[in-house]
Design a protein around this motif. Structure first.
Motif, PDB file in Angstrom:
ATOM      1  N   ALA A   3      44.207 -85.912  13.066  1.00  0.00           N
ATOM      2  CA  ALA A   3      42.973 -85.934  13.858  1.00  0.00           C
ATOM      3  C   ALA A   3      41.766 -86.257  12.992  1.00  0.00           C
ATOM      4  O   ALA A   3      40.895 -87.036  13.391  1.00  0.00           O
ATOM      5  N   CYS A   4      41.703 -85.643  11.815  1.00  0.00           N
ATOM      6  CA  CYS A   4      40.571 -85.914  10.929  1.00  0.00           C
ATOM      7  C   CYS A   4      40.569 -87.363  10.452  1.00  0.00           C
ATOM      8  O   CYS A   4      39.496 -87.973  10.293  1.00  0.00           O
ATOM      9  N   ALA A   5      41.747 -87.914  10.242  1.00  0.00           N
ATOM     10  CA  ALA A   5      41.832 -89.324   9.856  1.00  0.00           C
ATOM     11  C   ALA A   5      41.310 -90.207  10.983  1.00  0.00           C
ATOM     12  O   ALA A   5      40.554 -91.164  10.746  1.00  0.00           O
ATOM     13  N   ASP A   6      41.709 -89.896  12.221  1.00  0.00           N
ATOM     14  CA  ASP A   6      41.249 -90.683  13.363  1.00  0.00           C
ATOM     15  C   ASP A   6      39.737 -90.574  13.550  1.00  0.00           C
ATOM     16  O   ASP A   6      39.075 -91.533  13.969  1.00  0.00           O
ATOM     17  N   LEU A   7      39.190 -89.387  13.250  1.00  0.00           N
ATOM     18  CA  LEU A   7      37.767 -89.133  13.466  1.00  0.00           C
ATOM     19  C   LEU A   7      36.910 -89.510  12.254  1.00  0.00           C
ATOM     20  O   LEU A   7      35.680 -89.432  12.313  1.00  0.00           O
ATOM     21  N   HIS A   8      37.569 -89.870  11.147  1.00  0.00           N
ATOM     22  CA  HIS A   8      36.873 -90.217   9.899  1.00  0.00           C
ATOM     23  C   HIS A   8      36.013 -89.051   9.414  1.00  0.00           C
ATOM     24  O   HIS A   8      34.855 -89.225   8.992  1.00  0.00           O
ATOM     25  N   THR A   9      36.575 -87.839   9.505  1.00  0.00           N
ATOM     26  CA  THR A   9      35.904 -86.637   9.011  1.00  0.00           C
ATOM     27  C   THR A   9      36.797 -85.967   7.973  1.00  0.00           C
ATOM     28  O   THR A   9      38.027 -86.046   8.062  1.00  0.00           O
ATOM     29  N   PRO A  10      36.214 -85.301   6.991  1.00  0.00           N
ATOM     30  CA  PRO A  10      37.037 -84.584   6.015  1.00  0.00           C
ATOM     31  C   PRO A  10      37.757 -83.408   6.674  1.00  0.00           C
ATOM     32  O   PRO A  10      37.286 -82.849   7.673  1.00  0.00           O
ATOM     33  N   VAL A  11      38.892 -83.039   6.108  1.00  0.00           N
ATOM     34  CA  VAL A  11      39.664 -81.908   6.627  1.00  0.00           C
ATOM     35  C   VAL A  11      38.903 -80.613   6.354  1.00  0.00           C
ATOM     36  O   VAL A  11      38.459 -80.370   5.229  1.00  0.00           O
ATOM     37  N   PRO A  12      38.717 -79.760   7.366  1.00  0.00           N
ATOM     38  CA  PRO A  12      37.968 -78.517   7.143  1.00  0.00           C
ATOM     39  C   PRO A  12      38.830 -77.449   6.488  1.00  0.00           C
ATOM     40  O   PRO A  12      40.057 -77.558   6.426  1.00  0.00           O
ATOM     41  N   ARG A  13      38.182 -76.414   6.019  1.00  0.00           N
ATOM     42  CA  ARG A  13      38.889 -75.193   5.645  1.00  0.00           C
ATOM     43  C   ARG A  13      39.422 -74.580   6.941  1.00  0.00           C
ATOM     44  O   ARG A  13      38.742 -74.616   7.976  1.00  0.00           O
ATOM     45  N   ILE A  14      40.607 -74.003   6.877  1.00  0.00           N
ATOM     46  CA  ILE A  14      41.254 -73.461   8.063  1.00  0.00           C
ATOM     47  C   ILE A  14      41.382 -71.943   7.929  1.00  0.00           C
ATOM     48  O   ILE A  14      41.583 -71.415   6.830  1.00  0.00           O
ATOM     49  N   SER A  15      41.260 -71.245   9.044  1.00  0.00           N
ATOM     50  CA  SER A  15      41.623 -69.832   9.076  1.00  0.00           C
ATOM     51  C   SER A  15      42.490 -69.573  10.303  1.00  0.00           C
ATOM     52  O   SER A  15      42.375 -70.253  11.327  1.00  0.00           O
ATOM     53  N   VAL A  28      47.435 -79.058  20.510  1.00  0.00           N
ATOM     54  CA  VAL A  28      46.434 -79.604  21.432  1.00  0.00           C
ATOM     55  C   VAL A  28      45.078 -78.960  21.189  1.00  0.00           C
ATOM     56  O   VAL A  28      44.043 -79.627  21.159  1.00  0.00           O
ATOM     57  N   ALA A  29      45.071 -77.628  21.008  1.00  0.00           N
ATOM     58  CA  ALA A  29      43.813 -76.919  20.772  1.00  0.00           C
ATOM     59  C   ALA A  29      43.156 -77.378  19.477  1.00  0.00           C
ATOM     60  O   ALA A  29      41.928 -77.558  19.416  1.00  0.00           O
ATOM     61  N   ALA A  30      43.947 -77.569  18.422  1.00  0.00           N
ATOM     62  CA  ALA A  30      43.392 -78.001  17.139  1.00  0.00           C
ATOM     63  C   ALA A  30      42.710 -79.361  17.272  1.00  0.00           C
ATOM     64  O   ALA A  30      41.599 -79.567  16.760  1.00  0.00           O
ATOM     65  N   ARG A  31      43.333 -80.267  17.976  1.00  0.00           N
ATOM     66  CA  ARG A  31      42.731 -81.587  18.129  1.00  0.00           C
ATOM     67  C   ARG A  31      41.440 -81.505  18.945  1.00  0.00           C
ATOM     68  O   ARG A  31      40.444 -82.175  18.634  1.00  0.00           O
ATOM     69  N   THR A  32      41.420 -80.665  19.966  1.00  0.00           N
ATOM     70  CA  THR A  32      40.211 -80.501  20.782  1.00  0.00           C
ATOM     71  C   THR A  32      39.058 -79.956  19.942  1.00  0.00           C
ATOM     72  O   THR A  32      37.913 -80.414  20.053  1.00  0.00           O
ATOM     73  N   ILE A  33      39.356 -78.967  19.096  1.00  0.00           N
ATOM     74  CA  ILE A  33      38.308 -78.375  18.263  1.00  0.00           C
ATOM     75  C   ILE A  33      37.780 -79.375  17.245  1.00  0.00           C
ATOM     76  O   ILE A  33      36.576 -79.451  16.986  1.00  0.00           O
ATOM     77  N   LEU A  34      38.668 -80.165  16.674  1.00  0.00           N
ATOM     78  CA  LEU A  34      38.243 -81.152  15.683  1.00  0.00           C
ATOM     79  C   LEU A  34      37.407 -82.252  16.333  1.00  0.00           C
ATOM     80  O   LEU A  34      36.470 -82.780  15.712  1.00  0.00           O
ATOM     81  N   ASP A  35      37.723 -82.597  17.581  1.00  0.00           N
ATOM     82  CA  ASP A  35      36.876 -83.537  18.318  1.00  0.00           C
ATOM     83  C   ASP A  35      35.479 -82.956  18.507  1.00  0.00           C
ATOM     84  O   ASP A  35      34.467 -83.655  18.341  1.00  0.00           O
ATOM     85  N   LEU A  36      35.418 -81.670  18.867  1.00  0.00           N
ATOM     86  CA  LEU A  36      34.125 -81.001  19.048  1.00  0.00           C
ATOM     87  C   LEU A  36      33.355 -80.969  17.732  1.00  0.00           C
ATOM     88  O   LEU A  36      32.130 -81.201  17.711  1.00  0.00           O
ATOM     89  N   ARG A  37      34.041 -80.687  16.650  1.00  0.00           N
ATOM     90  CA  ARG A  37      33.398 -80.662  15.323  1.00  0.00           C
ATOM     91  C   ARG A  37      32.766 -82.017  14.997  1.00  0.00           C
ATOM     92  O   ARG A  37      31.620 -82.089  14.514  1.00  0.00           O
TER      93      ARG A  37
END
Length: 464
Positions: free
Chosen positions: A296-308, A240-249
Motif C-alpha cells: 500500500a505504501c508503495a502504491d501511495l508513494h509514502t514511507p512505511v510508518p512505524r506500526i503498533s 483491508v483495514a490496514a490499507r484503508t488507514i494507509l489511504d487515510l494517512r
C-alpha cells in the motif's frame, strides 16, 4: 489432539495428564491447587503467558523489520490486568494498553513507565485525561471530535498546575473506524459504522478529527489508530483495514502536508476455544499485514510508518483455566430431537460452585467453551452434559454441550480452559458471590496474584 484427549491448542501449554487421570499445569497438580486455594479459582500458567508475549513481539518485529520499520506491541490490559501480569508483559518487551482510569492505575501501580502506557476510551473523564498527562503516558487515543478540544484543555490545565514542567504537547492518536466488520459477535466487532467507537473514515469524520488535532498547538499527532474487533480468525479483515488507514494517512498528508509517523492496527487475534479449532498464527498474520502495508505504501508513494499492535486475548486467554468443584448432577429428559433422531434425549446438568459471575461471556455473547474432569480418570462411557453455575438465572451456563464421564459426581474437580481473557476482567458479584482468586503456577509452585474476595470485602462497601 493429544493422546489423553486434551487439545493442546485449548489448554495451557504445560498441561499434563497423569496416569491416574489427574491434570497438572506447570508441574502443579490441580487437586493441590484446589486444596490450598479453594474453588472456583483461575489458574494461570506464567511461563505460557510470557512465551506468548515473546512470540507476538518476535513475530511482528521480524515481519516489519523485513520491510524497514519498527513495531511496538501493546498488551491489551482489558483482557486481564493485574500488577503481576503488567510486569510480566513489560519484562517480555511489551507496552501496556489501558482503557480506563482503573486500568491505568493498575499499570502505574505495577511500575510501568508512563511512556510505555497508552490510554483508550470512548468516554474518558477529565480526571482520567488529567491523570494520563500527570503520568506522562506515551499516547492518549482520541475517540471523538469533542475529545480533541477536551484533551487540549487538559494540557492547559496541566501547564497551569506545573508551570515549571516540560510538557509542551500531549501525544495523541485518533481512533478511526474503517467499515471492516470482524469478530465472533456483533458486540465485539468494533469497526463497522453503527457503533460507539472512533471516527468514520467513510463519513469524513476521521479526516476532520485528524485535522482538528493539527489545529491545536497543545497536541502532538502521533498517528492513526484502528481496532476492527475481537476473536478474529480470518486475517483478511486486518489487511483491508490496514490499507484503508494507509489511504487515510496519505490523504491527510496531501491535504495538510503532515504525514503521521505511526499506524496502530489494534488487536483482536482469535484463539481456539473448542477442540479442533485453529487459532490465528502470530507469524502468519504479522507477515500478511506487513506485506499489505509495504504494498500500500508503495502504491501511495509514502514511507512505511512505524506500526503498533495490541494483542490481549491471544496472549492471556489460553494460559488460564478456571477450576471448579462439582455439586449437583441432575439428568434431565429433553423433549426435542436428540443426536440419534429420536423425539427426546437426556442431558445431564452438572452444577459447579461458580458460574456467570466468573465467566460472563457465555451469557453475554453466547460464547462456547469445553470442560473436563481433572481430578481423576472417569468411566469409559460419557454423558451429554451442560455445565451450569450456582446463580439464580436460567442463562447461567458455562459450557452448553460437552461430553463428560458418565460417572461425573459431586466433589469432582472440573476445569474450563481458555478463561484468561475476560473471565476475571468481566467478573461480578452477582448474587453477592465473591470473585475467585487468580493463582499463577510456575515450576511446580503456586503464587496468588489476585486474592479471593471475601464476604467481608462485599460488606465493607455496604454503608447501611
Amino acid at each position: 489432539m493429544s493422546p489423553d484427549g486434551l487439545d493442546p491448542q485449548v489448554w495451557p501449554a504445560s498441561t499434563v495428564v497423569g496416569p491416574d487421570g489427574a491434570v497438572s499445569v506447570a508441574g502443579v497438580d490441580l487437586r493441590a491447587v484446589a486444596a490450598e486455594h479453594g474453588t472456583p479459582v483461575y489458574v494461570l500458567d506464567e511461563d505460557d503467558f510470557r512465551a506468548r508475549a515473546r512470540t507476538f513481539r518476535a513475530a511482528f518485529t521480524e515481519a516489519f523489520a523485513a520491510i524497514g520499520t519498527e513495531v511496538d506491541v501493546y498488551y491489551a490490559g482489558k483482557a486481564f490486568l493485574c500488577t503481576a501480569v503488567a510486569r510480566w508483559a513489560v519484562e517480555e518487551g511489551l507496552r501496556i494498553d489501558t482503557a480506563t482510569g482503573g486500568e491505568l492505575a493498575v499499570a502505574l501501580r505495577a511500575g510501568v513507565p508512563g511512556p510505555d502506557i497508552g490510554l483508550h476510551g470512548n468516554n474518558k473523564s477529565d480526571a482520567e485525561i488529567d491523570r494520563a498527562l500527570e503520568a506522562g503516558v506515551g499516547r492518549v487515543v482520541i475517540d471523538s471530535l469533542p475529545e480533541v478540544a477536551r484533551v487540549a484543555e487538559a494540557v492547559r490545565r496541566y501547564r497551569a498546575r506545573h508551570p515549571e514542567a516540560m510538557l509542551r504537547r500531549a501525544p495523541v492518536m485518533v481512533r478511526v473506524t474503517t467499515g471492516v466488520h470482524a469478530g465472533g459477535h456483533e458486540y465485539i466487532s468494533t469497526a463497522h459504522e453503527d457503533q460507539k467507537f472512533g471516527l468514520s473514515v467513510a463519513g469524513g469524520q476521521a479526516l476532520a478529527g485528524l485535522r482538528a488535532v493539527l489545529d491545536h498547538p497543545e497536541l502532538e499527532l502521533l498517528g492513526v489508530h484502528s481496532h476492527i474487533g475481537s476473536q478474529i480468525l480470518d486475517p483478511s479483515g486486518f489487511e483491508v483495514a490496514a490499507r484503508t488507514i494507509l489511504d487515510l494517512r496519505a490523504e491527510l498528508a496531501a491535504v495538510t502536508g503532515h504525514l503521521v509517523a505511526e499506524v496502530d492496527l489494534g488487536g483482536g487475534y482469535g484463539v481456539a476455544y473448542l477442540p479442533g479449532e485453529v487459532p490465528l498464527d502470530p507469524s502468519r498474520i504479522a507477515k500478511d499485514v506487513a506485506r499489505v502495508v509495504q504494498d500500500a505504501c508503495a502504491d501511495l508513494h509514502t514511507p512505511v510508518p512505524r506500526i503498533s499492535v495490541e494483542p490481549g486475548r491471544a496472549i492471556v486467554g489460553p494460559t488460564t483455566l478456571t477450576l471448579y468443584t462439582v455439586g449437583t448432577v441432575k439428568p434431565v429428559t429433553v423433549d426435542a430431537a436428540g443426536p440419534d433422531g429420536t423425539g427426546s434425549f437426556t442431558r445431564t446438568y452438572v452444577s459447579v460452585d461458580g458460574g456467570m459471575s466468573d465467566n460472563l461471556r457465555p451469557a453475554l455473547y453466547g460464547a462456547h467453551y469445553t470442560a473436563a474432569v481433572v481430578s481423576r480418570r472417569g468411566s469409559p462411557g460419557t454423558v451429554r452434559a451442560r455445565v451450569v453455575g450456582k446463580h439464580c438465572e436460567s442463562g447461567d451456563i458455562l459450557v452448553h454441550d460437552v461430553a463428560l464421564p458418565a460417572d461425573v459426581a459431586a466433589g469432582d474437580l472440573l476445569a474450563v480452559p481458555v478463561t484468561g481473557a475476560y473471565g476475571r476482567s468481566m467478573a461480578s458479584n452477582y448474587n453477592h458471590v465473591p470473585r475467585p482468586p487468580v493463582v499463577a503456577v510456575r515450576a511446580g509452585g503456586t503464587r496468588v496474584i489476585v486474592r479471593r474476595e471475601t464476604e467481608d470485602d462485599l460488606l465493607a462497601l455496604d454503608v447501611g
